[in-house]
Scaffold this active site. Structure first.
Site, PDB file in Angstrom:
ATOM      1  N   ASP A  13     -87.930 -64.966  56.769  1.00 13.46           N
ATOM      2  CA  ASP A  13     -89.215 -65.117  57.462  1.00 13.46           C
ATOM      3  C   ASP A  13     -90.070 -66.190  56.785  1.00 13.46           C
ATOM      4  O   ASP A  13     -91.155 -66.519  57.259  1.00 13.46           O
ATOM      5  CB  ASP A  13     -89.956 -63.777  57.606  1.00 13.46           C
ATOM      6  CG  ASP A  13     -90.305 -63.132  56.290  1.00 13.46           C
ATOM      7  OD1 ASP A  13     -89.885 -63.654  55.230  1.00 13.46           O
ATOM      8  OD2 ASP A  13     -90.999 -62.091  56.298  1.00 13.46           O
ATOM      9  N   SER A  14     -89.527 -66.792  55.706  1.00  8.65           N
ATOM     10  CA  SER A  14     -90.147 -68.008  55.151  1.00  8.65           C
ATOM     11  C   SER A  14     -90.160 -69.114  56.202  1.00  8.65           C
ATOM     12  O   SER A  14     -90.805 -70.142  56.003  1.00  8.65           O
ATOM     13  CB  SER A  14     -89.401 -68.466  53.900  1.00  8.65           C
ATOM     14  OG  SER A  14     -88.028 -68.636  54.176  1.00  8.65           O
ATOM     15  N   ASP A  41     -84.194 -61.713  58.258  1.00  9.13           N
ATOM     16  CA  ASP A  41     -85.332 -60.910  57.785  1.00  9.13           C
ATOM     17  C   ASP A  41     -85.950 -60.095  58.915  1.00  9.13           C
ATOM     18  O   ASP A  41     -86.122 -60.595  60.042  1.00  9.13           O
ATOM     19  CB  ASP A  41     -86.428 -61.835  57.230  1.00  9.13           C
ATOM     20  CG  ASP A  41     -86.286 -62.024  55.733  1.00  9.13           C
ATOM     21  OD1 ASP A  41     -85.602 -61.223  55.066  1.00  9.13           O
ATOM     22  OD2 ASP A  41     -86.886 -62.991  55.219  1.00  9.13           O
ATOM     23  N   LYS A  61     -82.559 -57.970  56.397  1.00 10.67           N
ATOM     24  CA  LYS A  61     -83.156 -57.812  55.065  1.00 10.67           C
ATOM     25  C   LYS A  61     -84.581 -57.318  55.256  1.00 10.67           C
ATOM     26  O   LYS A  61     -85.272 -57.751  56.181  1.00 10.67           O
ATOM     27  CB  LYS A  61     -83.138 -59.152  54.314  1.00 10.67           C
ATOM     28  CG  LYS A  61     -83.871 -59.091  52.956  1.00 10.67           C
ATOM     29  CD  LYS A  61     -83.563 -60.275  52.059  1.00 10.67           C
ATOM     30  CE  LYS A  61     -84.347 -61.528  52.370  1.00 10.67           C
ATOM     31  NZ  LYS A  61     -85.811 -61.367  52.353  1.00 10.67           N
ATOM     32  N   GLU A  86     -88.235 -55.780  52.958  1.00 12.00           N
ATOM     33  CA  GLU A  86     -88.917 -55.767  51.669  1.00 12.00           C
ATOM     34  C   GLU A  86     -89.449 -54.366  51.357  1.00 12.00           C
ATOM     35  O   GLU A  86     -90.097 -53.751  52.217  1.00 12.00           O
ATOM     36  CB  GLU A  86     -90.091 -56.768  51.697  1.00 12.00           C
ATOM     37  CG  GLU A  86     -89.639 -58.191  51.989  1.00 12.00           C
ATOM     38  CD  GLU A  86     -90.792 -59.193  52.019  1.00 12.00           C
ATOM     39  OE1 GLU A  86     -91.944 -58.816  51.700  1.00 12.00           O
ATOM     40  OE2 GLU A  86     -90.524 -60.362  52.353  1.00 12.00           O
ATOM     41  N   GLU A 142     -86.801 -61.138  43.837  1.00 13.03           N
ATOM     42  CA  GLU A 142     -87.616 -62.365  43.868  1.00 13.03           C
ATOM     43  C   GLU A 142     -88.765 -62.260  42.861  1.00 13.03           C
ATOM     44  O   GLU A 142     -89.456 -61.230  42.779  1.00 13.03           O
ATOM     45  CB  GLU A 142     -88.195 -62.563  45.278  1.00 13.03           C
ATOM     46  CG  GLU A 142     -89.098 -63.793  45.361  1.00 13.03           C
ATOM     47  CD  GLU A 142     -89.445 -64.201  46.785  1.00 13.03           C
ATOM     48  OE1 GLU A 142     -88.993 -63.547  47.746  1.00 13.03           O
ATOM     49  OE2 GLU A 142     -90.184 -65.201  46.914  1.00 13.03           O
TER      50      GLU A 142
END
Ligand code: KIV
Length: 279
Positions: free
Chosen positions: A43-44, A82, A112, A114, A181
């Site tokens: 999602d960057s 993401d 993925k 978080e 990260e």
């Protein structure tokens, strides 16, 4: 080109897992000529493709759109996509519905997300629905508001312990790998020893089981100040700027297009058209 089993195989063999992000077809076509193990549609893309200052605005539709573009160039590659902010927090049902939509419509292999303990029931629901999950702990960018910025995490006992406990929980419920990260190298080293699933580091030092970087950062395309953990392995940005300067110089000098870039017309046909239209 691998499948999910490559993560465990490489953890066991000690061979490093290599990943990069990718968000578009042209870049993915370049990656098709490399020996990367897997690709993350992160999602960057909010920062890199949309110019956002963070990843909060990213939608499920954004993730599907970009994953599809990458998939077209990489039909056999293991892709991880993401889950965007707030798409896996509200309930188990909503989490499975959102991740399921991404799996069905984008052609990705895994998602993925978080976080740890606070979303663990939703992670369990994904795994029960046969959706492979990669965890993501440490400086998780979707939590930057809670952290008070993009700050290295796990530097004191309590936060380091929370990351370790979250990693163990994710492993216990069946995550196949965990991205680490923005944490100290020693914490990432410890996690990589404790866990039987692989760790993929970004800003987590040299002892994780694999590494991931943002494509544009790693290749010198990103502009502005980059995090300390980024190494530029090429200067593609400068190459592009130099190429564009050559292009504009040649257009202005009327040396481009040259003969070899030009379609030809029969001379007699041209002469008759000229007689007809230019008096
Ligand atoms: O979105 C992303 O690019 C990521 C990496 C930073 C791991 O999650």
């Amino acid at each position: 080109m691998g499948d999910i089993t490559l993560f465990q195989k490489k953890k066991l063999s000690g061979e490093k897992i290599t990943m990069l992000t990718c968000y578009d077809y042209s870049s993915a076509a370049l990656l098709a000529e490399t020996d990367l193990d897997a690709i993350l549609i992160g999602d960057s893309l909010g920062n890199v493709m949309q110019g956002q200052t963070n990843t909060i605005p990213i939608t499920i539709e954004d993730m599907i759109y970009h994953t599809r573009a990458v998939r077209r160039a990489l039909p056999e590659m293991f892709l991880v996509t993401d889950l965007p902010f707030l798409s896996y927090h509200i309930s188990k049902e909503e989490t499975v519905r959102n991740a399921g939509k991404i799996m069905k419509e984008s052609g990705t292999n895994a998602v993925k997300l978080e976080g740890g303990e606070e979303i663990i029931d939703n992670v369990k629901a994904l795994i029960a629905a046969k959706i492979p999950v990669m965890g993501h702990l440490g400086l998780t960018p979707q939590s930057f508001q809670v952290f008070g910025g993009f700050k290295v995490q796990g530097k004191d006992y309590n936060t380091a312990k929370k990351i370790i406990e979250d990693a163990l929980l994710l492993q216990e419920v069946g995550a196949f790998a965990i991205t680490l990260e923005g944490i100290p190298e020693k914490l990432a080293t410890l996690l990589s020893k404790i866990l039987s699933i692989p760790t993929i580091g970004i800003g987590a030092g040299n002892n994780t089981d694999g590494q991931v970087l943002v494509f544009q950062d790693a290749l010198g395309i990103s502009r502005g100040k980059l995090p300390r953990f980024v190494k530029q392995f090429a200067n593609a940005g400068q190459e592009i700027i130099d190429g564009i300067k050559k292009y504009t110089d040649e257009v202005k000098a009327k040396t481009f297009p040259a003969d070899e870039h030009t379609y030809k017309m029969d001379e007699d046909l041209y002469n008759s058209l000229e007689r007809e239209y230019i008096k």
